[in-house]
Design a protein around this motif. Structure first.
Motif, PDB file in Angstrom:
ATOM      1  N   MET A 126      -6.924   1.471  -7.874  1.00 51.49           N
ATOM      2  CA  MET A 126      -7.409   2.216  -9.036  1.00 51.49           C
ATOM      3  C   MET A 126      -7.728   3.667  -8.653  1.00 51.49           C
ATOM      4  SD  MET A 126     -10.596   1.299 -11.565  1.00 51.49           S
ATOM      5  CE  MET A 126      -9.781  -0.223 -12.058  1.00 51.49           C
ATOM      6  N   ALA A 127      -8.373   3.852  -7.507  1.00 49.84           N
ATOM      7  CA  ALA A 127      -8.699   5.201  -7.055  1.00 49.84           C
ATOM      8  C   ALA A 127      -7.432   6.005  -6.793  1.00 49.84           C
ATOM      9  CB  ALA A 127      -9.551   5.132  -5.776  1.00 49.84           C
ATOM     10  N   ARG A 128      -6.405   5.355  -6.222  1.00 50.14           N
ATOM     11  CA  ARG A 128      -5.133   6.056  -5.984  1.00 50.14           C
ATOM     12  C   ARG A 128      -4.484   6.466  -7.300  1.00 50.14           C
ATOM     13  NH1 ARG A 128      -0.832   6.970  -2.509  1.00 50.14           N
ATOM     14  NH2 ARG A 128       1.245   6.566  -3.397  1.00 50.14           N
ATOM     15  N   ALA A 129      -4.544   5.582  -8.295  1.00 46.58           N
ATOM     16  CA  ALA A 129      -3.968   5.914  -9.606  1.00 46.58           C
ATOM     17  C   ALA A 129      -4.671   7.126 -10.208  1.00 46.58           C
ATOM     18  CB  ALA A 129      -4.081   4.710 -10.543  1.00 46.58           C
ATOM     19  N   GLN A 130      -5.992   7.166 -10.111  1.00 46.10           N
ATOM     20  CA  GLN A 130      -6.755   8.301 -10.656  1.00 46.10           C
ATOM     21  C   GLN A 130      -6.438   9.592  -9.905  1.00 46.10           C
ATOM     22  OE1 GLN A 130     -10.746   6.796 -10.279  1.00 46.10           O
ATOM     23  NE2 GLN A 130     -10.650   5.581 -12.166  1.00 46.10           N
ATOM     24  N   ALA A 131      -6.331   9.496  -8.570  1.00 49.62           N
ATOM     25  CA  ALA A 131      -6.050  10.688  -7.773  1.00 49.62           C
ATOM     26  C   ALA A 131      -4.660  11.229  -8.073  1.00 49.62           C
ATOM     27  CB  ALA A 131      -6.183  10.357  -6.281  1.00 49.62           C
ATOM     28  N   LEU A 132      -3.665  10.333  -8.190  1.00 47.68           N
ATOM     29  CA  LEU A 132      -2.304  10.774  -8.496  1.00 47.68           C
ATOM     30  C   LEU A 132      -2.212  11.342  -9.912  1.00 47.68           C
ATOM     31  CD1 LEU A 132      -0.102   7.948  -6.907  1.00 47.68           C
ATOM     32  CD2 LEU A 132      -0.300  10.316  -6.142  1.00 47.68           C
ATOM     33  N   SER A 133      -2.942  10.749 -10.835  1.00 45.13           N
ATOM     34  CA  SER A 133      -2.936  11.265 -12.213  1.00 45.13           C
ATOM     35  C   SER A 133      -3.424  12.705 -12.236  1.00 45.13           C
ATOM     36  CB  SER A 133      -3.823  10.390 -13.106  1.00 45.13           C
ATOM     37  OG  SER A 133      -3.320   9.074 -13.188  1.00 45.13           O
TER      38      SER A 133
ATOM     39  N   ALA B 140      -0.732  15.569 -12.848  1.00 36.46           N
ATOM     40  CA  ALA B 140      -0.966  15.900 -14.257  1.00 36.46           C
ATOM     41  C   ALA B 140      -0.234  14.957 -15.204  1.00 36.46           C
ATOM     42  CB  ALA B 140      -0.546  17.349 -14.534  1.00 36.46           C
ATOM     43  N   THR B 141      -0.284  13.677 -14.902  1.00 33.79           N
ATOM     44  CA  THR B 141       0.296  12.660 -15.778  1.00 33.79           C
ATOM     45  C   THR B 141      -0.504  11.377 -15.609  1.00 33.79           C
ATOM     46  OG1 THR B 141       2.340  11.538 -16.409  1.00 33.79           O
ATOM     47  CG2 THR B 141       1.946  11.812 -14.055  1.00 33.79           C
ATOM     48  N   THR B 142      -0.447  10.516 -16.614  1.00 33.07           N
ATOM     49  CA  THR B 142      -1.230   9.285 -16.551  1.00 33.07           C
ATOM     50  C   THR B 142      -0.482   8.226 -15.764  1.00 33.07           C
ATOM     51  OG1 THR B 142      -2.245   9.764 -18.701  1.00 33.07           O
ATOM     52  CG2 THR B 142      -2.363   7.482 -17.895  1.00 33.07           C
ATOM     53  N   ILE B 143      -1.125   7.714 -14.719  1.00 32.66           N
ATOM     54  CA  ILE B 143      -0.532   6.674 -13.878  1.00 32.66           C
ATOM     55  C   ILE B 143      -1.464   5.473 -13.920  1.00 32.66           C
ATOM     56  CG2 ILE B 143       0.135   6.048 -11.519  1.00 32.66           C
ATOM     57  CD1 ILE B 143       0.690   9.070 -11.083  1.00 32.66           C
ATOM     58  N   THR B 144      -0.920   4.328 -14.307  1.00 31.72           N
ATOM     59  CA  THR B 144      -1.759   3.142 -14.478  1.00 31.72           C
ATOM     60  C   THR B 144      -1.977   2.458 -13.133  1.00 31.72           C
ATOM     61  OG1 THR B 144       0.205   1.812 -14.942  1.00 31.72           O
ATOM     62  CG2 THR B 144      -0.964   2.760 -16.818  1.00 31.72           C
ATOM     63  N   PRO B 145      -3.143   1.845 -12.943  1.00 31.81           N
ATOM     64  CA  PRO B 145      -3.393   1.079 -11.721  1.00 31.81           C
ATOM     65  C   PRO B 145      -2.407  -0.076 -11.638  1.00 31.81           C
ATOM     66  CG  PRO B 145      -5.440   1.493 -12.909  1.00 31.81           C
ATOM     67  CD  PRO B 145      -4.332   1.878 -13.832  1.00 31.81           C
ATOM     68  N   GLY B 146      -2.040  -0.468 -10.441  1.00 36.38           N
ATOM     69  CA  GLY B 146      -1.069  -1.523 -10.238  1.00 36.38           C
ATOM     70  C   GLY B 146       0.087  -1.000  -9.413  1.00 36.38           C
ATOM     71  N   PHE B 147       1.266  -1.627  -9.554  1.00 37.48           N
ATOM     72  CA  PHE B 147       2.391  -1.232  -8.712  1.00 37.48           C
ATOM     73  C   PHE B 147       2.837   0.205  -8.974  1.00 37.48           C
ATOM     74  CE2 PHE B 147       6.955  -1.109  -7.614  1.00 37.48           C
ATOM     75  CZ  PHE B 147       6.849  -1.410  -6.269  1.00 37.48           C
ATOM     76  N   GLU B 148       2.662   0.686 -10.229  1.00 38.36           N
ATOM     77  CA  GLU B 148       3.064   2.066 -10.528  1.00 38.36           C
ATOM     78  C   GLU B 148       2.324   3.063  -9.644  1.00 38.36           C
ATOM     79  OE1 GLU B 148       3.564   5.144 -14.309  1.00 38.36           O
ATOM     80  OE2 GLU B 148       2.149   3.485 -14.432  1.00 38.36           O
ATOM     81  N   ALA B 149       1.050   2.759  -9.349  1.00 38.91           N
ATOM     82  CA  ALA B 149       0.273   3.660  -8.501  1.00 38.91           C
ATOM     83  C   ALA B 149       0.831   3.705  -7.092  1.00 38.91           C
ATOM     84  CB  ALA B 149      -1.192   3.205  -8.475  1.00 38.91           C
TER      85      ALA B 149
END
Length: 568
Positions: free
Chosen positions: A88-95, A99-108
């Protein structure tokens, strides 16, 4: 009967058979390599389809994570065996980064790889038995001939050992930092404890020396011995503490453009008396043009005085000391201090910069600590310079230092006026300057009382602790306050801050007078808000100059108030 194949046709067949054999061998070799990779126990190799569902789970992944391939293939994706909070933290950092929304899970995990961006991340793997370990994972997108993503390859390694080393290193650094801090505090405390009795010894000896009536010749000889021993002991304390500061990396330098000619003139004045007493002729150079070196002014003087003092002390009777400045490569200058002493043998030169090694001079009449040259070397190197020596027995020695040349510093008129110091004291003035001295040591208080008694234009008030000092300051509104740092109850720093926050006393300058004389202590005091910071043992000339300055400021303040018809 069919015709026999021609020789060329046989050659072609043989060549084709050879190529096929080599192709088969290459395939076998490639297959062996692939098998070796997939069965390696040192790396976890996980391959997924384009949606992230695991399709391959090698032996290394089974060993590290505790799952069998059959338990995960076509069932879960790699994010399911990562720490969910970290994902989840990686998804937030990448988002935020992209500058795009990245959902937690494999996409992150796969987002960067899907965009062709090389990606190596650190996350925690969760094993089948619930245990965890930190891993470094490299993820790559797998594409077909048309460039379409058909899956992802994740190669991971156990990062536990490195993490353990990092933790151990951080713990070691924390312990070392704590030890350094304790050492620094100990040095500061020792400095205060040693300087406090020295302050009384040197202060009262100076009072006797300059008192009325003048001491008898016999008394003067005794006082001279007290002062000589006292100042020597103070130098020894300073050198040991300075060396300890350098060794612990706590010594701070203020590098700035400094006029070499000015420093030379100051050093000439400082060693003139020592040279005259020993009949040593000292020759300083006349510089053809202004030269500015990038140094700490005080420390450069300390270096030069040490070299000059040694050249005088260990010279022959009626010898000579010659100072030369030699230009080297552009941006560098060498200062040489040459004497006509006995010189040094090669084996002694090799021992010159060892702490407490006086090269056999321990039994001589010359006082010394054996750490002056060590300090000199460390200081020169901290200022970006170099030091060396050339010597021959019977011919004398030449010590040299090399420093970096810089351009002259430009001062504004206001800064230049400030650097020139306060105006001369006007003794013939009917006004009186009131000073409050906050000090708990009776000997120190008595010394300052005797010094102030010599000034008819000063009135002294005193307090024995910070609380009393604040009360007297509020009641009497002195022109300035002399404040000890180590006081019973509240410290001098706390008392000074209370005075500075009170509208009634905030305009009263507070001068520190403390045995806490380490550079860190002085810097800390000035940053806290002290107008000036004087150290013990008291240097009478410096103390009297401060009184002159404070009198001038007080008189100016009162004259300004009188001109406005206001009672100051």
């Amino acid at each position: 009967m069919s015709p026999l194949p021609s020789l060329s046709a046989l050659d072609a067949l043989a060549k084709a058979d050879g190529i096929e054999v080599k192709r088969q061998e290459a395939l076998l070799k490639t297959g062996a390599l692939q098998t070796a990779i997939l069965t390696s126990e040192n790396f976890s190799i996980i391959a997924t389809d384009e949606k992230g569902i695991i399709q391959l789970f090698n032996v290394g992944a089974e060993r590290m994570l505790g799952y069998m391939a059959a338990e995960v293939v076509n069932k879960i994706n790699p994010s399911d065996i990562h720490d969910p909070q970290e994902v989840m933290a990686r998804a937030q950092a990448l988002s935020a980064e992209l500058a795009t929304t990245i959902t937690p899970g494999f996409e992150a995990l796969a987002f960067k790889a899907s965009r062709g961006i090389e990606d190596i991340y650190e996350l925690t793997y969760i094993c089948k038995d619930g245990s965890r370990f930190p891993a470094i994972v490299s993820i790559t997108a797998l594409r077909d001939d048309l460039g379409t993503i058909i899956g992802y390859l994740l190669i991971g390694t156990d990062n536990s050992v490195r993490k353990q080393v990092e933790v151990a290193l951080k713990e070691s650094m924390a312990v070392a930092e704590k030890a350094n801090l304790a050492k620094s505090d100990f040095l500061s405390s020792m400095s205060h404890e040693l300087r406090t009795p020295l302050s009384a010894i040197l202060g009262f000896a100076q009072l006797i020396e300059s008192g009325t009536p003048e001491p008898t010749p016999s008394q003067k000889r005794s006082v001279d011995q007290i002062l000589q021993a006292g100042w020597y002991l103070l130098d020894l304390i300073n050198e040991i503490l300075d060396l300890a500061l350098i060794e612990s990396g706590k010594l701070s330098l203020s590098l700035e453009p400094v006029s070499l000619a000015e420093v030379m003139r100051e050093c000439e004045t400082m060693i003139e008396s020592q040279a005259e007493k020993r009949g040593i002729a000292v020759s300083f150079p006349e510089l053809d043009s202004p030269i500015f070196v990038n140094v700490d002014r005080t420390r450069l003087k300390q270096v030069l005085i040490n070299l000059l003092s040694n050249a005088i002390k260990y010279n022959t009777e009626h010898g000579k000391v010659t100072i030369k400045c030699v230009g080297l490569t552009p941006g560098r200058i060498r200062i040489c201090v040459e004497d006509t002493g006995e010189g040094l043998a090669r084996e002694k030169i090799d021992q010159l910069f060892q702490p407490f090694n006086r090269l056999g001079q321990e039994a001589s009449t010359e006082q010394g600590t054996g750490i002056g040259l060590v300090m000199t070397k460390r200081l020169v190197e901290l200022m970006g310079g170099a030091i060396g020596v050339e010597s021959a027995v019977g011919k004398g020695s030449m010590f040299w230092i090399e420093l970096n040349i810089t351009t002259e510093q430009k001062f504004s008129p206001e800064l230049l006026n400030l650097a020139l110091g306060p105006a001369a004291h006007e003794p013939a003035d009917l006004q009186t300057c009131t000073v409050l001295y906050v000090e708990d040591n009776p000997a120190n208080l008595m010394l300052v009382e005797d010094l102030i008694a010599r000034r008819a234009d000063f009135r002294l008030l005193s307090a024995r602790d910070g609380i009393s000092g604040i009360a007297i300051a509020r009641a009497s509104l002195p022109d300035f306050v002399l404040m000890d740092i180590n006081l019973p109850g509240i410290s001098g720093i706390t008392a000074m801050k209370i005075l500075s926050e009170d509208p009634l006393t905030r305009g009263i300058p507070v001068v520190a007078l403390s045995a806490n004389a380490m550079p860190r202590d002085i810097e800390k005091g000035l940053e806290a808000g002290f107008f000036r910071y004087l150290t013990k043992p008291i240097k009478i000339n410096e103390f009297m100059e401060t009184l002159d300055l404070m009198f001038t400021l007080a008189k100016s303040k009162k004259d300004g108030a009188a001109a406005k018809g206001v009672t100051p």
